[in-house]
Scaffold this active site. Structure first.
Site, PDB file in Angstrom:
ATOM      1  N   LYS A  16       9.718  -8.462   1.958  1.00 22.60           N
ATOM      2  CA  LYS A  16      10.757  -7.470   1.629  1.00 22.60           C
ATOM      3  C   LYS A  16      11.314  -6.819   2.906  1.00 22.60           C
ATOM      4  O   LYS A  16      12.522  -6.710   3.081  1.00 22.60           O
ATOM      5  CB  LYS A  16      10.197  -6.374   0.701  1.00 22.60           C
ATOM      6  CG  LYS A  16       9.580  -6.892  -0.578  1.00 22.60           C
ATOM      7  CD  LYS A  16       9.126  -5.763  -1.501  1.00 22.60           C
ATOM      8  CE  LYS A  16       8.020  -4.892  -0.948  1.00 22.60           C
ATOM      9  NZ  LYS A  16       6.708  -5.573  -0.822  1.00 22.60           N
ATOM     10  N   ARG A  91       7.364   0.800  -8.003  1.00 28.53           N
ATOM     11  CA  ARG A  91       6.123   0.022  -8.048  1.00 28.53           C
ATOM     12  C   ARG A  91       5.377   0.207  -9.356  1.00 28.53           C
ATOM     13  O   ARG A  91       4.325  -0.415  -9.544  1.00 28.53           O
ATOM     14  CB  ARG A  91       5.209   0.471  -6.903  1.00 28.53           C
ATOM     15  CG  ARG A  91       5.327  -0.357  -5.631  1.00 28.53           C
ATOM     16  CD  ARG A  91       4.519   0.347  -4.569  1.00 28.53           C
ATOM     17  NE  ARG A  91       3.899  -0.484  -3.590  1.00 28.53           N
ATOM     18  CZ  ARG A  91       4.374  -0.675  -2.356  1.00 28.53           C
ATOM     19  NH1 ARG A  91       5.518  -0.171  -1.992  1.00 28.53           N
ATOM     20  NH2 ARG A  91       3.690  -1.383  -1.491  1.00 28.53           N
ATOM     21  N   ARG A 130      -0.539  -9.544  10.430  1.00 23.72           N
ATOM     22  CA  ARG A 130       0.688  -8.796  10.717  1.00 23.72           C
ATOM     23  C   ARG A 130       0.458  -7.767  11.820  1.00 23.72           C
ATOM     24  O   ARG A 130      -0.570  -7.098  11.850  1.00 23.72           O
ATOM     25  CB  ARG A 130       1.129  -8.093   9.417  1.00 23.72           C
ATOM     26  CG  ARG A 130       2.352  -7.244   9.535  1.00 23.72           C
ATOM     27  CD  ARG A 130       3.052  -7.110   8.218  1.00 23.72           C
ATOM     28  NE  ARG A 130       2.484  -6.082   7.354  1.00 23.72           N
ATOM     29  CZ  ARG A 130       3.038  -5.725   6.184  1.00 23.72           C
ATOM     30  NH1 ARG A 130       4.137  -6.323   5.755  1.00 23.72           N
ATOM     31  NH2 ARG A 130       2.473  -4.804   5.448  1.00 23.72           N
ATOM     32  N   ARG A 163      -1.544  -2.318  11.028  1.00 23.50           N
ATOM     33  CA  ARG A 163      -1.471  -1.158  10.139  1.00 23.50           C
ATOM     34  C   ARG A 163      -2.833  -0.951   9.491  1.00 23.50           C
ATOM     35  O   ARG A 163      -3.501  -1.913   9.124  1.00 23.50           O
ATOM     36  CB  ARG A 163      -0.432  -1.426   9.047  1.00 23.50           C
ATOM     37  CG  ARG A 163       0.900  -0.766   9.292  1.00 23.50           C
ATOM     38  CD  ARG A 163       1.944  -1.247   8.340  1.00 23.50           C
ATOM     39  NE  ARG A 163       1.608  -1.059   6.930  1.00 23.50           N
ATOM     40  CZ  ARG A 163       2.438  -1.351   5.938  1.00 23.50           C
ATOM     41  NH1 ARG A 163       3.625  -1.832   6.183  1.00 23.50           N
ATOM     42  NH2 ARG A 163       2.079  -1.158   4.686  1.00 23.50           N
ATOM     43  N   ARG A 174      -4.642  -3.892  -2.135  1.00 25.79           N
ATOM     44  CA  ARG A 174      -3.201  -3.714  -2.374  1.00 25.79           C
ATOM     45  C   ARG A 174      -2.668  -4.818  -3.283  1.00 25.79           C
ATOM     46  O   ARG A 174      -1.806  -4.577  -4.120  1.00 25.79           O
ATOM     47  CB  ARG A 174      -2.438  -3.682  -1.038  1.00 25.79           C
ATOM     48  CG  ARG A 174      -2.694  -2.375  -0.284  1.00 25.79           C
ATOM     49  CD  ARG A 174      -2.266  -2.467   1.154  1.00 25.79           C
ATOM     50  NE  ARG A 174      -0.832  -2.524   1.297  1.00 25.79           N
ATOM     51  CZ  ARG A 174      -0.201  -3.082   2.339  1.00 25.79           C
ATOM     52  NH1 ARG A 174      -0.908  -3.659   3.305  1.00 25.79           N
ATOM     53  NH2 ARG A 174       1.092  -3.070   2.402  1.00 25.79           N
TER      54      ARG A 174
END
Ligand code: AMP
Length: 215
Positions: A16, A91, A130, A163, A174
């Site tokens: 996204k 969400r 990431r 992160r 998640r």
């Protein structure tokens, strides 16, 4: 350029943010990422940030009232009149319903909901490799999109970090939260007939579809 009001929905790591960044180089839309807004609140040490910090570290969802309030305030700003991307919001079905009311109040309508559909194995690999720039939020990847200099952002020379919520443990949680809470949002919007599904496409393929269908 045509004005578009868009929602980007998909699991964490589904692309996204990456596709938002690519699209925004070509079209002018307000980019509204509830995750970015919350991370900024944490960075500034606001009461909301303090409240959201623990929830985000665990991979859970911040309360609907808080995020809908943030989005309402942001959508009322002038730049959203030329179109927007809602990235990572809604969400939950409750957030989607409340968003419907906010948009009606503001006299706005959705043009399309883009669903980024990516297999779990790929999502987990992407999330745990990431790297995010601490200063500007740009996203890199240890495996597939390495920065030119290790640990340094190509765009602003800021420090690249993992992160807190991209650790294997939190990333797994998640994904669980996505299936428990956000999957139903996809069914909700699919019924509206406004959904464009990107089924495990590369970023280039995704861009081609979006440009063809929307712009
Ligand atoms: P993201 O950057 O979109 O992956 O969001 C990071 C974290 O922020 C999520 O794991 C949630 O804890 C929180 N968050 C972001 N957007 C929302 C939302 N729409 N509703 C609830 N929590 C959110």
């Amino acid at each position: 350029m045509k004005k578009k009001n868009l929602i980007f929905v998909g699991a964490p790591g589904s692309g996204k943010g990456t596709i938002s960044g690519m699209l925004l180089k070509e079209v002018t839309l307000a980019h509204i990422s509830t995750g970015d807004i919350l991370r900024d609140e944490i960075k500034r040490g606001t009461p909301l940030g303090v409240q959201a910090s623990e929830i985000m570290k665990s991979g859970g969802l911040v309360s609907d009232d808080i995020v809908v309030g943030m989005v309402r305030e942001r959508l009322a700003k002038d730049d959203c009149k030329n179109g927007f991307i809602l990235d990572g919001f809604p969400r939950t079905v409750n957030q989607a319903e409340l968003l419907g009311k906010v948009l009606a109040d503001l006299g706005m309508e959705l043009d399309a909901v883009i669903f980024f559909n990516v297999p779990d194995q790929v999502l987990l690999e992407r999330l745990t490799s990431r790297l995010t720039c601490k200063a500007c939020g740009a996203v890199f990847n240890k495996l597939s999109m390495k920065p030119q200099v290790e640990g340094v952002c190509d765009k602003c020379q800021g420090e690249l970090i993992q992160r807190a919520d991209d650790s294997l443990e939190t990333a797994t949680n998640r994904l669980k939260v996505f299936y428990a809470q956000t999957q139903a949002v996809i069914d909700y919007y699919r019924a509206s007939g406004k959904m464009i599904e990107l089924n495990n496409l590369t970023s280039e393929q995704s861009m081609d579809v979006l440009k063809k269908e929307l712009f």
